[in-house]
Scaffold this motif. Structure first.
Motif, PDB file in Angstrom:
ATOM      1  N   LEU A   1      -1.894  -4.718   2.966  1.00 22.37           N
ATOM      2  CA  LEU A   1      -3.274  -4.537   2.538  1.00 22.37           C
ATOM      3  C   LEU A   1      -4.198  -5.683   2.939  1.00 22.37           C
TER       4      LEU A   1
ATOM      5  N   LEU B   1      -7.216  -5.082   5.313  1.00 26.53           N
ATOM      6  CA  LEU B   1      -7.876  -3.782   5.203  1.00 26.53           C
ATOM      7  C   LEU B   1      -9.182  -3.905   4.416  1.00 26.53           C
TER       8      LEU B   1
ATOM      9  N   GLU C   1       1.063   2.990   5.687  1.00 26.76           N
ATOM     10  CA  GLU C   1       0.432   1.688   5.452  1.00 26.76           C
ATOM     11  C   GLU C   1       1.481   0.584   5.499  1.00 26.76           C
TER      12      GLU C   1
ATOM     13  N   GLU D   1      -7.286  -3.989  -4.825  1.00 27.77           N
ATOM     14  CA  GLU D   1      -5.890  -3.551  -4.809  1.00 27.77           C
ATOM     15  C   GLU D   1      -4.984  -4.658  -4.291  1.00 27.77           C
ATOM     16  N   PHE D   2      -5.469  -5.379  -3.281  1.00 28.23           N
ATOM     17  CA  PHE D   2      -4.690  -6.492  -2.754  1.00 28.23           C
ATOM     18  C   PHE D   2      -4.455  -7.546  -3.828  1.00 28.23           C
TER      19      PHE D   2
ATOM     20  N   SER E   1      -1.857  -6.541  -6.127  1.00 31.72           N
ATOM     21  CA  SER E   1      -0.530  -6.607  -5.512  1.00 31.72           C
ATOM     22  C   SER E   1       0.012  -8.029  -5.526  1.00 31.72           C
TER      23      SER E   1
ATOM     24  N   GLY F   1       0.839  -1.179   0.000  1.00 31.09           N
ATOM     25  CA  GLY F   1       0.000   0.000   0.000  1.00 31.09           C
ATOM     26  C   GLY F   1       0.878   1.234   0.000  1.00 31.09           C
ATOM     27  N   ASN F   2       0.399   2.304   0.609  1.00 30.29           N
ATOM     28  CA  ASN F   2       1.142   3.568   0.645  1.00 30.29           C
ATOM     29  C   ASN F   2       2.075   3.579   1.860  1.00 30.29           C
TER      30      ASN F   2
ATOM     31  N   ARG G   1     -10.168  -2.822   0.352  1.00 31.56           N
ATOM     32  CA  ARG G   1      -8.960  -2.760  -0.484  1.00 31.56           C
ATOM     33  C   ARG G   1      -8.699  -4.095  -1.184  1.00 31.56           C
ATOM     34  N   GLN G   2      -9.727  -4.944  -1.299  1.00 33.21           N
ATOM     35  CA  GLN G   2      -9.521  -6.287  -1.816  1.00 33.21           C
ATOM     36  C   GLN G   2      -9.031  -6.292  -3.258  1.00 33.21           C
TER      37      GLN G   2
ATOM     38  N   ASN H   1      -8.681 -12.912   1.986  1.00 36.78           N
ATOM     39  CA  ASN H   1      -7.591 -12.487   1.109  1.00 36.78           C
ATOM     40  C   ASN H   1      -6.444 -13.499   1.106  1.00 36.78           C
TER      41      ASN H   1
END
Length: 259
Positions: free
Chosen positions: A73, A76, A70, A82-83, A86, A64-65, A79-80, A125
């Motif tokens: 992820l 969180l 962060e 984005e995860f 990643s 993350g950031n 944020r799935q 996740n």
């Protein structure tokens, strides 16, 4: 004798990051790990590894950031997507670098997120990511991190981590056992290594309390290294510590403890 990997995020900071591969090899390391590779072209990293005969042992999924605080992820809510992106990015790097273990950081959900909510997101996740990694021939690992160094981090005890590994399956998910974090949070390192050995995918070390090299703090390394050998641990141990007075000078601990 344990196989030691130099953590290039913390060691050899006397030179630029890409030059740390050369420095690690010259210091006698055969493996390296670091936090994140994503700021560098994967072809350049692969060239540095191959030129020095080094094994890429471990790195982390995108967190993350990072600059905004962060630290992963996976736990969180919201944020799935984005995860999942990643995970795909990390597996691309792992394939190019020949890396067989990836660390998935849980993250800091924040006090506004109920623990049960973060735990449910984390489990879902991890199950998805572990399946993707398994299909790519990579082992996903999770690491309990102490709340003194990283307040609010979702995964902070070995029992919590072991329960998740057992639920998802140790063929797909492993425990990253950090000796430093264990001592700060729970202590009783010897017995905890024994208890978790079947699910340990990777280990890391640093002394306590200041996270310097072995021999600078309270841990009994003579005993611990002998015991890890006696247990038959065959994986890598990442040297994830901050050198007290320079990397090369600090490596005298390897001679002292016969590793």
């Amino acid at each position: 004798m344990p196989r030691l990997a130099a953590n290039l995020t913390m060691l050899f900071n006397e030179v630029d990051f890409l030059d740390r591969f050369d420095a690690a090899a010259q210091a006698g390391f055969s493996g390296v790990e670091f936090l994140f590779p994503y700021d560098y072209p994967v072809a350049e990293l692969r060239t540095r590894l191959q030129a020095n005969g080094l094994t890429q042992v471990l790195f982390n999924l995108p967190p993350g950031n990072w600059s905004a605080g962060e630290r992963g992820l996976a736990a969180l809510p919201g944020r799935q997507a984005e995860f999942r992106d990643s995970v795909r990015q990390a597996l691309e790097y792992a394939a190019a670098l020949g890396c067989r273990t990836l660390h998935c950081m849980a993250g800091i959900p924040g006090p506004e997120v109920p623990f049960a909510t973060a735990a449910a997101v984390y489990a879902a996740n991890l199950a998805w990511a572990a399946e993707q990694a398994h299909g790519a021939g990579v082992k996903l690992a999770i690491e309990p991190i102490n709340h003194r160094d990283m307040p609010g981090y979702h995964l902070h005890t070995l029992a919590q981590g072991a329960a998740i590994v057992t639920a998802i399956g140790p063929d797909r998910l492993g425990l990253q056992f950090d000796i430093y974090h264990c001592q700060v949070t729970e202590g009783d390192i010897t017995r905890r290594i024994e208890a978790h050995l079947p699910i340990i995918a990777h280990m890391q070390l640093a002394d306590v309390p200041d996270r310097h090299e072995p021999g600078t703090g309270e841990i009994g390394w003579d005993h611990l290294f002998r015991h890890i050998d006696a247990l038959g641990y065959g994986g890598w141990i990442g040297c994830e510590y901050r050198p007290a007075k320079g990397t090369v000078a600090g490596l005298a601990w390897r001679r002292r403890y016969g590793v």
